[in-house]
Structures are given as structure tokens and as C-alpha cells.
Design a protein around this motif. Structure first.
Motif, short mmCIF file in Angstrom:
data_model
loop_
_atom_site.label_atom_id
_atom_site.label_comp_id
_atom_site.label_asym_id
_atom_site.label_seq_id
_atom_site.Cartn_x
_atom_site.Cartn_y
_atom_site.Cartn_z
N PHE A 133 -21.37 17.39 42.44
CA PHE A 133 -20.80 16.60 43.38
C PHE A 133 -21.50 16.38 44.80
N PHE A 134 -22.12 17.51 45.27
CA PHE A 134 -22.87 17.60 46.63
C PHE A 134 -24.18 16.76 46.36
N LEU A 135 -24.80 16.95 45.38
CA LEU A 135 -26.10 15.98 44.92
C LEU A 135 -25.78 14.67 45.06
N ILE A 136 -24.61 14.14 44.46
CA ILE A 136 -24.39 12.82 44.26
C ILE A 136 -24.31 12.09 45.89
N PHE A 137 -23.42 13.04 46.43
CA PHE A 137 -22.89 12.68 47.87
C PHE A 137 -24.25 12.87 48.82
N SER A 138 -25.09 13.91 48.49
CA SER A 138 -26.32 13.82 49.68
C SER A 138 -27.08 12.55 49.24
N ILE A 139 -27.48 12.10 48.05
CA ILE A 139 -28.14 11.05 47.83
C ILE A 139 -27.61 9.71 48.23
#
Length: 386
Positions: A22-28
Motif C-alpha cells: 500500500f505504501f509503495l503504491i502511494f509513494s510512487i
């Protein structure tokens, strides 16, 4: 006890995977949009994936932080993380055969076109067809076309025009594919690929000219481009694929010089046969029209709303005149169509290769009538009526 402990560890690891993803997608997403790059994360692939992924997948992600959401999760079969990743990057969905064939069969990607509103007889078998222009044929025709032209090439039509009630130009009419022409106006030509011309009285520029005249009669100021896109592409050593990039330059220049222009109307014609592009309304023949909305730009929602509203008003007064509203992504078209330049943009297709002037004129007049009603109603609501 040991088994219970292992289960707990596994549970914690799975939730950490969900949370990390979730945080990876949000960060990208954040960094790409924060950097204001030209290409943002609005890809049709990502959109299609998010639409097809089971709701439980997202609920489980959020429930790692919001406990009460767990009660909303239904115990149903849902895709695993590996399936979601696979679908996102490969863009293949087993339940949709088109995803297997779209990139393998020439022209099959056309079926990616989304039908937002289907007009009478519109389905996947009657989607719009765009034919690539034979540029060599056009260039060879140049000399004869210039002899036949009724107007000087690349100039605005002369003569007194009515003073618009708007007091200024509010609409810009242009043609990204100015070579598109009509077979009834081209003696000796019989196929859709031959329906091309540099002659402004025989190609799509004539439709734009007529629309400008009709809008001006109704008090709406309009600017019309008669630019020969074929020649301009040749000058830049660009091929057909750059036609929207070329028209984009023109649109931006005109808007910079005239801040009152809000409505952008890119006019084309389809390559489907007459039986699909013509209808009779109150005893008169009409060339059917339709709207194309690009999904890959920030103004997508507002432009779609505009197309739907105009389509609705057209159908109410002229039943059957519209073939519908179509949505295109980069998978099956340009995807933008310069519609990011204004939230009041439209790509409007009038008739097809086999329509004649009478049928086209009736449709142009009908659209001008409906558009003017829409425009003045909107002006009255906003208090800007001149």
C-alpha cells in the motif's frame, strides 16, 4: 502452542506485506504527481486493474490500520497479491478474451473503446473506424487540388460575417486530420482509404467552415483553422502519428492570443459506410455524428459530462442523429486528443466517407442549434450573458 505462534507470525507477515504494498503504491503515485511529469499515473491499465480487483483486497489493506473495517470484509474468493501484480503488468484477464488478442491481431485494439452512451445500432461491431491517410497520394494530388480549390489554401474564408452576440470568439474549430474527405465529392474514388483530399471544399475543413457560419448566425463567436495538416507534417518531417501534436501547437497558440476561447472543437469524419452513418429524421437525411472523449487527461470527467449533455439534447430533438459517446485510452487511440487544454473540449465526428453535402449540412445545423442553446443557457446561469 507452537502451531498457534507460527500462525500468528504468518498473520503478522501477511499484513506487513499488505501494508508495505500500500505504501509503495502511494509513494510512487505521490512522487510522480508531485514532480509534475507529463505522464501521470492515470494509465488505463492501472484503472482497469483497480476496477477488477476484488473489494476485499483493498479492505484488507486498509483494515491493517483501521480495525473496524474487518467486519466489512466478506468471506468470498478474491485474487491473491501475485494475481493482482500479474494482471497489472501483463494486462491480461482470463475472463476477457480481448486482452489475449488485442495486441496480436491488427485493428483488434479498437474493441478497447468504451461506449459511454450507445446510440441507435451502436455496439462493438459498429465502432468508429479511423483510416490512416495515404500521405503520398495526398502530396501527389497537391497540384491539382490547388487548381480546384474554391478558396486560397490555408486562409480564413473571406466576406462579411455577422457580429457575434458574444462580442468575442469563444469557440475554436480545428481539424487534426484535415485531409479527411467524402467520396461523393471525389469523382472516381470508391474506397474509404481514397477519401482524402487537400481541397478545402471537399474535405473536413468544409464542415468546420459551415459550423462556424452556423454558430456566428446564432451569436456565438468562433475561430476556424483551415491549416493544411498534411503539408505542415511534411515540413516538420513528421508522420501521421504526430497529427495531434501538430494541432496541439496551433490550439495553444490561438488560446494564448485569445483568452476568451473556452470551447475546443476538433472535427473529423468516420470511415464507416453510409448505412451506419446516415439516418432520416422528419423526412430529411442526416449524417449521424458522435463524440470521442479522451480518458488520459485531467479534464476527462468534465469533457465527458459535456459530451453526454450535448448528446442528450441532440437526441431529444433529433432522435437517432447520434451514434453515441465513446471513450478512448492510449490502448486504442491518442487518449488525450488535446482535451487537457480545456475542460470544454470535444472531438466531434460528422458522418462518414459516403455522406454528401446535404446530409452533412443538416447535421451541422442541428448541432449548431443545440450547442447554441446549451451555450446561452450556461451563460445565463453564470450571469455572463452579453
Amino acid at each position: 502452542m507452537k502451531e498457534k505462534k507460527n500462525t500468528s507470525i504468518l498473520f503478522i507477515r501477511v499484513h506487513w506485506i499488505y501494508l508495505s504494498l500500500f505504501f509503495l503504491i502511494f509513494s510512487i503515485s505521490f512522487f510522480i504527481n508531485f514532480l509534475d511529469l507529463k505522464e501521470r499515473l492515470n494509465s488505463s491499465i492501472i484503472t482497469a486493474t483497480s476496477e477488477k480487483v476484488h473489494t476485499n483486497f483493498f479492505l484488507r489493506l486498509m483494515s491493517t490500520e483501521i480495525g473496524p473495517l474487518k467486519s466489512s470484509i466478506k468471506e468470498e474468493e478474491e485474487p491473491s497479491i501475485s494475481q493482482v501484480v500479474f494482471h497489472t503488468f501483463i494486462n491480461i484477464w482470463p475472463e476477457d478474451i480481448r486482452t489475449f488478442l488485442g495486441r496480436e491481431i491488427p485493428g483488434f485494439s479498437t474493441f478497447n473503446t468504451e461506449i459511454a452512451i450507445a446510440g441507435l445500432g451502436t455496439d462493438l461491431t459498429t465502432l468508429p473506424i479511423e483510416s490512416a491517410p495515404p500521405l503520398e497520394m495526398l502530396l501527389k494530388e497537391k497540384e491539382q487540388a490547388e487548381k480546384d480549390q474554391d478558396q486560397p489554401k490555408g486562409t480564413e474564408e473571406k466576406g462579411a460575417s455577422p457580429i457575434p452576440k458574444t462580442g468575442k470568439d469563444v469557440a475554436y474549430i480545428y481539424h487534426s486530420h484535415s485531409w479527411e474527405a467524402f467520396l461523393p465529392l471525389l469523382p472516381g474514388k470508391k474506397t474509404a482509404n481514397e477519401a482524402v483530399s487537400l481541397n478545402e471544399s471537399k474535405n473536413i475543413i468544409a464542415v468546420g467552415k459551415k459550423l462556424k457560419e452556423e454558430l456566428m448566425k446564432r451569436g456565438i463567436g468562433a475561430n476556424h483553422s483551415t491549416s493544411n495538416v498534411t503539408e505542415e507534417l511534411k515540413k516538420k518531417n513528421w508522420n501521421y502519428n504526430y497529427s495531434y501534436a501538430l494541432s496541439r501547437e496551433t490550439v495553444k497558440e490561438v488560446m494564448a492570443q485569445n483568452s476568451s476561447i473556452n470551447y475546443l472543437i476538433d472535427i473529423h469524419r468516420d470511415s464507416q459506410p453510409k448505412k451506419l452513418t446516415t439516418t432520416m429524421i422528419n423526412g430529411k437525411p442526416f449524417a449521424r455524428l458522435f463524440f470521442i472523449v479522451g480518458k488520459e487527461n485531467i479534464n476527462y470527467e468534465r469533457n465527458l459530462a459535456l459530451a453526454k449533455e450535448l448528446n442528450k439534447k441532440l437526441e431529444e430533438k433529433y432522435p437517432g442523429i447520434s451514434r453515441g459517446v465513446f471513450i478512448k485510452t492510449k490502448d486504442d487511440g491518442n487518449g488525450v486528443y488535446n482535451q487537457d487544454l480545456s475542460s470544454q473540449s470535444m472531438l466531434l465526428e460528422f458522418g462518414g466517407v459516403e455522406n454528401n453535402n446535404t446530409e452533412l449540412d443538416h447535421s451541422i445545423e442541428a448541432f449548431a442549434e443545440i450547442f447554441s442553446e446549451y451555450y446561452w443557457d450556461a451563460e445565463e446561469v453564470s450571469g455572463n450573458e452579453g
